[in-house]
Design a protein around this motif. Structure first.
Motif, PDB file in Angstrom:
ATOM      1  N   ASP A 195       0.604  -1.364  -0.230  1.00 44.87           N
ATOM      2  CA  ASP A 195      -0.308   0.234   0.310  1.00 44.87           C
ATOM      3  C   ASP A 195       0.860   1.812  -0.268  1.00 44.87           C
ATOM      4  O   ASP A 195       0.364   2.400  -0.567  1.00 44.87           O
ATOM      5  CB  ASP A 195      -1.238  -0.099   1.474  1.00 44.87           C
ATOM      6  CG  ASP A 195      -2.178  -1.185   1.339  1.00 44.87           C
ATOM      7  OD1 ASP A 195      -2.095  -1.905   0.145  1.00 44.87           O
ATOM      8  OD2 ASP A 195      -2.443  -1.770   2.080  1.00 44.87           O
ATOM      9  N   ARG A 196       2.163   1.006  -0.144  1.00 41.93           N
ATOM     10  CA  ARG A 196       2.868   2.346  -0.044  1.00 41.93           C
ATOM     11  C   ARG A 196       4.002   2.212  -0.952  1.00 41.93           C
ATOM     12  O   ARG A 196       5.808   2.356  -0.618  1.00 41.93           O
ATOM     13  CB  ARG A 196       3.669   1.932   1.544  1.00 41.93           C
ATOM     14  CG  ARG A 196       2.954   3.062   2.522  1.00 41.93           C
ATOM     15  CD  ARG A 196       3.487   2.322   4.023  1.00 41.93           C
ATOM     16  NE  ARG A 196       3.823   0.909   4.015  1.00 41.93           N
ATOM     17  CZ  ARG A 196       4.821   0.813   4.437  1.00 41.93           C
ATOM     18  NH1 ARG A 196       5.975   2.079   5.519  1.00 41.93           N
ATOM     19  NH2 ARG A 196       5.083  -0.398   5.019  1.00 41.93           N
ATOM     20  N   SER A 197       3.669   2.025  -2.500  1.00 37.47           N
ATOM     21  CA  SER A 197       4.929   1.153  -3.190  1.00 37.47           C
ATOM     22  C   SER A 197       5.387   2.734  -4.230  1.00 37.47           C
ATOM     23  O   SER A 197       6.170   2.399  -4.017  1.00 37.47           O
ATOM     24  CB  SER A 197       3.741   1.381  -4.929  1.00 37.47           C
ATOM     25  OG  SER A 197       2.723   2.167  -5.271  1.00 37.47           O
ATOM     26  N   LYS A 198       4.725   4.117  -3.848  1.00 32.32           N
ATOM     27  CA  LYS A 198       5.164   5.464  -4.005  1.00 32.32           C
ATOM     28  C   LYS A 198       6.500   5.317  -2.817  1.00 32.32           C
ATOM     29  O   LYS A 198       7.828   5.483  -3.513  1.00 32.32           O
ATOM     30  CB  LYS A 198       4.325   6.114  -4.162  1.00 32.32           C
ATOM     31  CG  LYS A 198       4.151   6.136  -5.638  1.00 32.32           C
ATOM     32  CD  LYS A 198       3.028   7.403  -5.699  1.00 32.32           C
ATOM     33  CE  LYS A 198       2.106   8.136  -6.887  1.00 32.32           C
ATOM     34  NZ  LYS A 198       1.845   9.245  -7.291  1.00 32.32           N
ATOM     35  N   GLN A 199       5.971   4.948  -2.094  1.00 37.35           N
ATOM     36  CA  GLN A 199       7.485   5.326  -0.737  1.00 37.35           C
ATOM     37  C   GLN A 199       8.514   4.557  -0.979  1.00 37.35           C
ATOM     38  O   GLN A 199       9.654   4.423  -0.694  1.00 37.35           O
ATOM     39  CB  GLN A 199       6.935   5.256   0.539  1.00 37.35           C
ATOM     40  CG  GLN A 199       8.008   4.946   1.467  1.00 37.35           C
ATOM     41  CD  GLN A 199       7.048   4.951   3.799  1.00 37.35           C
ATOM     42  OE1 GLN A 199       6.049   3.921   2.920  1.00 37.35           O
ATOM     43  NE2 GLN A 199       6.986   5.968   4.200  1.00 37.35           N
ATOM     44  N   TYR A 200       8.436   3.222  -1.090  1.00 42.44           N
ATOM     45  CA  TYR A 200       9.004   1.995  -2.191  1.00 42.44           C
ATOM     46  C   TYR A 200      10.350   2.547  -2.526  1.00 42.44           C
ATOM     47  O   TYR A 200      11.449   1.945  -2.243  1.00 42.44           O
ATOM     48  CB  TYR A 200       8.227   1.225  -2.175  1.00 42.44           C
ATOM     49  CG  TYR A 200       8.717  -0.934  -2.052  1.00 42.44           C
ATOM     50  CD1 TYR A 200       9.425  -1.746  -0.547  1.00 42.44           C
ATOM     51  CD2 TYR A 200       9.754  -1.542  -2.819  1.00 42.44           C
ATOM     52  CE1 TYR A 200      10.070  -2.134  -0.318  1.00 42.44           C
ATOM     53  CE2 TYR A 200      10.211  -2.009  -2.416  1.00 42.44           C
ATOM     54  CZ  TYR A 200      10.354  -3.097  -1.531  1.00 42.44           C
ATOM     55  OH  TYR A 200      11.264  -3.962  -1.460  1.00 42.44           O
ATOM     56  N   ARG A 201       9.260   3.208  -3.865  1.00 46.57           N
ATOM     57  CA  ARG A 201      10.603   3.646  -4.580  1.00 46.57           C
ATOM     58  C   ARG A 201      12.089   4.118  -4.024  1.00 46.57           C
ATOM     59  O   ARG A 201      13.030   3.888  -4.568  1.00 46.57           O
ATOM     60  CB  ARG A 201       9.778   4.645  -5.478  1.00 46.57           C
ATOM     61  CG  ARG A 201       9.063   3.690  -6.415  1.00 46.57           C
ATOM     62  CD  ARG A 201       8.466   5.160  -8.002  1.00 46.57           C
ATOM     63  NE  ARG A 201       7.257   4.535  -7.978  1.00 46.57           N
ATOM     64  CZ  ARG A 201       6.916   5.378  -9.291  1.00 46.57           C
ATOM     65  NH1 ARG A 201       6.917   6.786  -9.063  1.00 46.57           N
ATOM     66  NH2 ARG A 201       5.583   5.119 -10.079  1.00 46.57           N
ATOM     67  N   ALA A 202      11.712   5.151  -2.686  1.00 44.79           N
ATOM     68  CA  ALA A 202      12.794   6.077  -2.454  1.00 44.79           C
ATOM     69  C   ALA A 202      13.140   4.522  -0.846  1.00 44.79           C
ATOM     70  O   ALA A 202      14.469   4.481  -0.479  1.00 44.79           O
ATOM     71  CB  ALA A 202      11.971   6.690  -1.782  1.00 44.79           C
ATOM     72  N   LEU A 203      12.890   3.874  -0.333  1.00 51.49           N
ATOM     73  CA  LEU A 203      13.363   3.343   0.153  1.00 51.49           C
ATOM     74  C   LEU A 203      14.004   2.367   0.391  1.00 51.49           C
ATOM     75  O   LEU A 203      14.690   1.623   1.000  1.00 51.49           O
ATOM     76  CB  LEU A 203      11.818   2.487   1.269  1.00 51.49           C
ATOM     77  CG  LEU A 203      11.525   4.069   2.105  1.00 51.49           C
ATOM     78  CD1 LEU A 203       9.857   2.992   3.491  1.00 51.49           C
ATOM     79  CD2 LEU A 203      11.908   4.431   3.370  1.00 51.49           C
TER      80      LEU A 203
END
Length: 251
Positions: free
Chosen positions: A56-64
């Motif tokens: 549910d946090r795929s955009k965040q995962y791009r950075a993480l």
């Protein structure tokens, strides 16, 4: 008359501190318990198979995810050791945006490789039973990145889109040996014009490219492949490795 407040309103209180304990979902617990203790030891590379909890946090995962890779390399102090990861398996609840975040990590983190397993998933089980293709594809990546063997270790990866009239021409890396469709005509492609309404498309292999068209789209602007929780796809390279799902209209 005057008024005063004898205490702080409950709504104004900050969140209570997290109790670390052994809860693996609390920040720092897994890292300090399972990764930090390994850092005095030499390392040749990492195999990583995770992502479900970031669905549910795929955009965040791009950075993480790239930050995690960089931080582990910094902590070990041995340079850019190979970091090999598995793209999340097809599953009824796993969104394509998470696979995209993993795909984009390849561009942002050097000496990384991604094992695509679109053909080894289970729509009803996030932990599919077919482990052999996963291990075999990770082994290819290790042979190439860690041990310097000249072997193909990745399926086709989308590189660029070229539009000529009604034809959307897709270019790929890891396609030098040629592209192939397994079990019939190519599946899993959709195309859209400026209205961004995606419709099923015809896709044909021409050399090391894929040409995508539709009678409903006269001026294509975007193509997607395998853009579903459980993609039905069959594009491979001649090494027998599947292509990663992608979209040309990355947000």
């Amino acid at each position: 008359a005057w008024r005063y407040r004898a205490s702080v309103a409950l709504a104004d209180l900050p969140p209570a501190p997290l109790r670390l304990g052994d809860n693996p979902n609390v920040p720092t617990v897994l890292y300090n318990g399972m990764i930090a203790p390994l850092q005095p030891y030499a390392i040749r590379g990492v195999i990583w198979y995770q992502g479900e909890s970031n669905n549910d946090r795929s955009k965040q995962y791009r950075a993480l995810f790239p930050l995690l890779i960089a931080d582990w390399r910094r902590a070990w102090g041995e340079g850019d050791f190979p970091f090999l990861f598995v793209q999340i398996a097809p599953f009824k609840d796993m969104r394509p945006e998470l696979r995209e975040a993993q795909f984009l990590t390849l561009e942002r983190s050097p000496k990384t490789a991604m094992a695509v397993i679109t053909d080894a998933g289970d729509a009803e089980d996030i932990h599919p039973a077919r482990k052999q293709p996963v291990g075999a594809r990770l082994a290819l990546a290790a042979r190439a990145l860690a041990y310097g063997e000249h072997v193909e270790y990745s399926g086709p990866l989308y590189q660029s889109l070229q539009v000529k009239g009604r034809r959307a021409i897709l270019h790929f890396t890891h396609a030098d040996g040629g592209l192939t469709a397994r079990d019939g005509e190519l599946r899993g492609f959709v195309i859209a014009g400026a209205d961004k309404k995606f419709v099923p498309a015809r896709a044909e292999i021409e050399g090391d490219t894929v040409v995508v068209t539709s009678d409903e789209v006269s001026q294509p602007v975007a193509v997607r492949y395998g853009w579903a929780n459980v993609p039905d796809v069959n594009l491979y390279n001649k090494a027998g490795l599947p292509a990663s799902p992608f979209r040309t209209d990355v947000e």
